[in-house]
Design a protein around this motif. Sequence first.
Motif, PDB file in Angstrom:
ATOM      1  N   THR A   1       0.823  -1.217   0.000  1.00 19.99           N
ATOM      2  CA  THR A   1       0.000   0.000   0.000  1.00 19.99           C
ATOM      3  C   THR A   1       0.853   1.261   0.000  1.00 19.99           C
ATOM      4  OG1 THR A   1      -1.531  -1.290   1.362  1.00 19.99           O
ATOM      5  CG2 THR A   1      -2.023   1.036   1.067  1.00 19.99           C
ATOM      6  N   GLU A   2       1.987   1.238   0.677  1.00 21.70           N
ATOM      7  CA  GLU A   2       2.832   2.437   0.711  1.00 21.70           C
ATOM      8  C   GLU A   2       3.314   2.807  -0.687  1.00 21.70           C
ATOM      9  OE1 GLU A   2       3.261  -0.199   2.570  1.00 21.70           O
ATOM     10  OE2 GLU A   2       3.166   0.379   4.692  1.00 21.70           O
ATOM     11  N   GLU A   3       3.821   1.825  -1.434  1.00 24.35           N
ATOM     12  CA  GLU A   3       4.271   2.100  -2.786  1.00 24.35           C
ATOM     13  C   GLU A   3       3.100   2.471  -3.698  1.00 24.35           C
ATOM     14  OE1 GLU A   3       5.030  -0.409  -0.956  1.00 24.35           O
ATOM     15  OE2 GLU A   3       7.198  -0.695  -0.853  1.00 24.35           O
ATOM     16  N   LEU A   4       1.953   1.844  -3.486  1.00 20.61           N
ATOM     17  CA  LEU A   4       0.771   2.149  -4.291  1.00 20.61           C
ATOM     18  C   LEU A   4       0.334   3.594  -4.089  1.00 20.61           C
ATOM     19  CD1 LEU A   4      -1.576   1.288  -6.125  1.00 20.61           C
ATOM     20  CD2 LEU A   4      -2.733   0.410  -4.097  1.00 20.61           C
ATOM     21  N   LEU A   5       0.284   4.042  -2.839  1.00 19.92           N
ATOM     22  CA  LEU A   5      -0.108   5.424  -2.565  1.00 19.92           C
ATOM     23  C   LEU A   5       0.922   6.408  -3.115  1.00 19.92           C
ATOM     24  CD1 LEU A   5      -1.509   5.123   1.077  1.00 19.92           C
ATOM     25  CD2 LEU A   5      -2.793   5.563  -1.025  1.00 19.92           C
ATOM     26  N   THR A   6       2.188   6.050  -3.044  1.00 20.86           N
ATOM     27  CA  THR A   6       3.220   6.929  -3.600  1.00 20.86           C
ATOM     28  C   THR A   6       3.052   7.092  -5.105  1.00 20.86           C
ATOM     29  OG1 THR A   6       4.767   6.212  -1.885  1.00 20.86           O
ATOM     30  CG2 THR A   6       5.699   7.277  -3.830  1.00 20.86           C
ATOM     31  N   ALA A   7       2.775   5.998  -5.802  1.00 23.75           N
ATOM     32  CA  ALA A   7       2.564   6.080  -7.246  1.00 23.75           C
ATOM     33  C   ALA A   7       1.335   6.922  -7.579  1.00 23.75           C
ATOM     34  CB  ALA A   7       2.416   4.670  -7.829  1.00 23.75           C
ATOM     35  N   LEU A   8       0.269   6.754  -6.808  1.00 26.21           N
ATOM     36  CA  LEU A   8      -0.940   7.543  -7.046  1.00 26.21           C
ATOM     37  C   LEU A   8      -0.696   9.033  -6.798  1.00 26.21           C
ATOM     38  CD1 LEU A   8      -3.661   5.236  -5.434  1.00 26.21           C
ATOM     39  CD2 LEU A   8      -3.274   5.651  -7.866  1.00 26.21           C
ATOM     40  N   LEU A   9      -0.009   9.348  -5.720  1.00 27.38           N
ATOM     41  CA  LEU A   9       0.232  10.753  -5.397  1.00 27.38           C
ATOM     42  C   LEU A   9       1.140  11.425  -6.426  1.00 27.38           C
ATOM     43  CD1 LEU A   9       0.663  10.511  -1.515  1.00 27.38           C
ATOM     44  CD2 LEU A   9      -1.304  11.398  -2.790  1.00 27.38           C
ATOM     45  N   LEU A  10       2.161  10.728  -6.881  1.00 27.97           N
ATOM     46  CA  LEU A  10       3.049  11.305  -7.890  1.00 27.97           C
ATOM     47  C   LEU A  10       2.334  11.485  -9.230  1.00 27.97           C
ATOM     48  CD1 LEU A  10       6.460   9.532  -7.167  1.00 27.97           C
ATOM     49  CD2 LEU A  10       5.771  11.869  -6.600  1.00 27.97           C
ATOM     50  N   SER A  11       1.444  10.547  -9.581  1.00 27.88           N
ATOM     51  CA  SER A  11       0.662  10.708 -10.810  1.00 27.88           C
ATOM     52  C   SER A  11      -0.244  11.929 -10.712  1.00 27.88           C
ATOM     53  CB  SER A  11      -0.177   9.450 -11.053  1.00 27.88           C
ATOM     54  OG  SER A  11       0.641   8.307 -11.158  1.00 27.88           O
ATOM     55  N   SER A  12      -0.862  12.114  -9.558  1.00 26.22           N
ATOM     56  CA  SER A  12      -1.700  13.303  -9.370  1.00 26.22           C
ATOM     57  C   SER A  12      -0.869  14.579  -9.433  1.00 26.22           C
ATOM     58  CB  SER A  12      -2.423  13.213  -8.022  1.00 26.22           C
ATOM     59  OG  SER A  12      -3.215  12.060  -7.947  1.00 26.22           O
ATOM     60  N   LEU A  13       0.349  14.524  -8.913  1.00 24.46           N
ATOM     61  CA  LEU A  13       1.217  15.699  -8.949  1.00 24.46           C
ATOM     62  C   LEU A  13       1.565  16.086 -10.383  1.00 24.46           C
ATOM     63  CD1 LEU A  13       2.890  17.790  -7.403  1.00 24.46           C
ATOM     64  CD2 LEU A  13       4.759  16.119  -7.321  1.00 24.46           C
ATOM     65  N   VAL A  14       1.785  15.097 -11.244  1.00 27.12           N
ATOM     66  CA  VAL A  14       2.075  15.393 -12.655  1.00 27.12           C
ATOM     67  C   VAL A  14       0.887  16.091 -13.306  1.00 27.12           C
ATOM     68  CG1 VAL A  14       2.523  14.359 -14.906  1.00 27.12           C
ATOM     69  CG2 VAL A  14       3.766  13.560 -12.903  1.00 27.12           C
ATOM     70  N   GLY A  15      -0.321  15.563 -13.086  1.00 31.88           N
ATOM     71  CA  GLY A  15      -1.503  16.220 -13.623  1.00 31.88           C
ATOM     72  C   GLY A  15      -1.684  17.623 -13.087  1.00 31.88           C
ATOM     73  N   LEU A  16      -1.350  17.819 -11.812  1.00 34.46           N
ATOM     74  CA  LEU A  16      -1.467  19.158 -11.223  1.00 34.46           C
ATOM     75  C   LEU A  16      -0.464  20.122 -11.836  1.00 34.46           C
ATOM     76  CD1 LEU A  16      -3.043  20.678  -9.028  1.00 34.46           C
ATOM     77  CD2 LEU A  16      -1.246  20.037  -7.419  1.00 34.46           C
ATOM     78  N   ILE A  17       0.742  19.645 -12.101  1.00 36.23           N
ATOM     79  CA  ILE A  17       1.757  20.503 -12.730  1.00 36.23           C
ATOM     80  C   ILE A  17       1.317  20.917 -14.132  1.00 36.23           C
ATOM     81  CG2 ILE A  17       4.105  20.523 -13.634  1.00 36.23           C
ATOM     82  CD1 ILE A  17       4.923  18.802 -11.246  1.00 36.23           C
ATOM     83  N   LEU A  18       0.764  19.989 -14.899  1.00 40.22           N
ATOM     84  CA  LEU A  18       0.258  20.334 -16.228  1.00 40.22           C
ATOM     85  C   LEU A  18      -0.879  21.342 -16.133  1.00 40.22           C
ATOM     86  CD1 LEU A  18       0.257  16.845 -18.027  1.00 40.22           C
ATOM     87  CD2 LEU A  18       1.824  18.765 -18.394  1.00 40.22           C
TER      88      LEU A  18
END
Length: 318
Positions: free
Chosen positions: A282-299
Motif C-alpha cells: 500500500t505504501e508504494e501504491l499510494l506513492t505512485a498515485l500521489l506522484l501521478s496526481s502531482l504530474v496532472g497538477l503541474i500540467l
Amino acid sequence: MTAATARSATAATLVAAVMAGENSAEPVEAAPMSGGTKTLAGAGLRTPGPRNRRKLRWPFAIAPVRIIAPVTVFVLVISAWTVVSHFVLAADSRFLLPPPESVLSKGLLNAATRTEILSALGATVQIALTGLVIAIVLGVAFAVIMSQARWAEYSLYPYAVILQTIPVLAVVPLFGFWFGYEFSSRVIVCVMVSLFPVITNTLFGLKSVQPAEHDLFTLHGANRWQRLLKLQLPAALPAMITGFKISAGMAIIGSIVADFFFRQGDPGIGRMIDVYRQRLATEELLTALLLSSLVGLILFWAFDFLAARVDRAHGKRA
C-alpha cells in the motif's frame, strides 16, 4: 476685546475665507503641517492629517489566501489521515491505510522504490504528453473546420460526442488487436479520452465573437482566412486553454488506463500500480498515485499560467 468677541471674529474670518475659496475658480488646497495636521490654504483651518505609517505588503505577486488556503487543507487532510491510521484502524489492518510517514519512508525515501516509480512515471508522462499534443492539434483543426461551415459542424460534432461517450475500457482491447500492445495503442487511448474538451472549448471560443466585430472585418474587406487568424483565433484563446487544462488531466488518466491493458514495452505507472496492488504494497501504491496526481497538477498549473498571460495580453490590447 473680550475672548468671546475674539473667537467670534476668528470664526467669521474662517467662514468668509472658505466661502471665498468655494466661489473662486481655484480649489482650496491642503498643505501638510508638522505634528500630523493639515492647513487649508488661504483659510488657516487645521485638520488632522494621516500619520506616517509604513504598510507591510505581501512580497509575492500571488494573493496570500491562494497559498494559505490549500496549505491549510493539506495539513488538515494529513492530520485526519494520521489519526485514522494510528487510532481508528487496528494494528493488523493498518496496511489498508498506512500512516503518511510510512508512505514517505517506504515510497519516496527508499532509493530502489523511488527509482522504480519515477522510471515508470516518466514513461507514462511521455505517452500522456504525446497524446495531449495530438489531441490539441486534432481538436483545434476539427473545431476550426466546424466553425467555418455549418454543414461541417452538423456532420462532425455528433461523432465527437459519440467518441466521448464510448466506454474506454470496452475499446482498449480492440486497440490492442488493431495496433498492437505498445506505445501507439497507449497514445491512441490518450487521444481518445482528451480530444472532446479541446473540440468543444475551441468551437465555443471561435463562435463567441460578437457580430459587430464580424461586421467591422466585413467592412474592411477581410477574407475568411484573415478573419480566422486575426479575429476568431485570438478571441478563442482563453476558451481553448481551458480545454487544454481539462484535457491535460484526462491524458494522464488515459495513459494510466492504457498501462493496465498494454503490457508490452516500457512499464508505465499504471502497470506498477497493478503490481503493487497484487503485492498489497500500500505504501508504494499510494506513492505512485500521489506522484501521478502531482504530474496532472503541474500540467494544470502550466496551462493556468498560460491562461493568465493570455488574459493579461487581452486586457492590455483592450
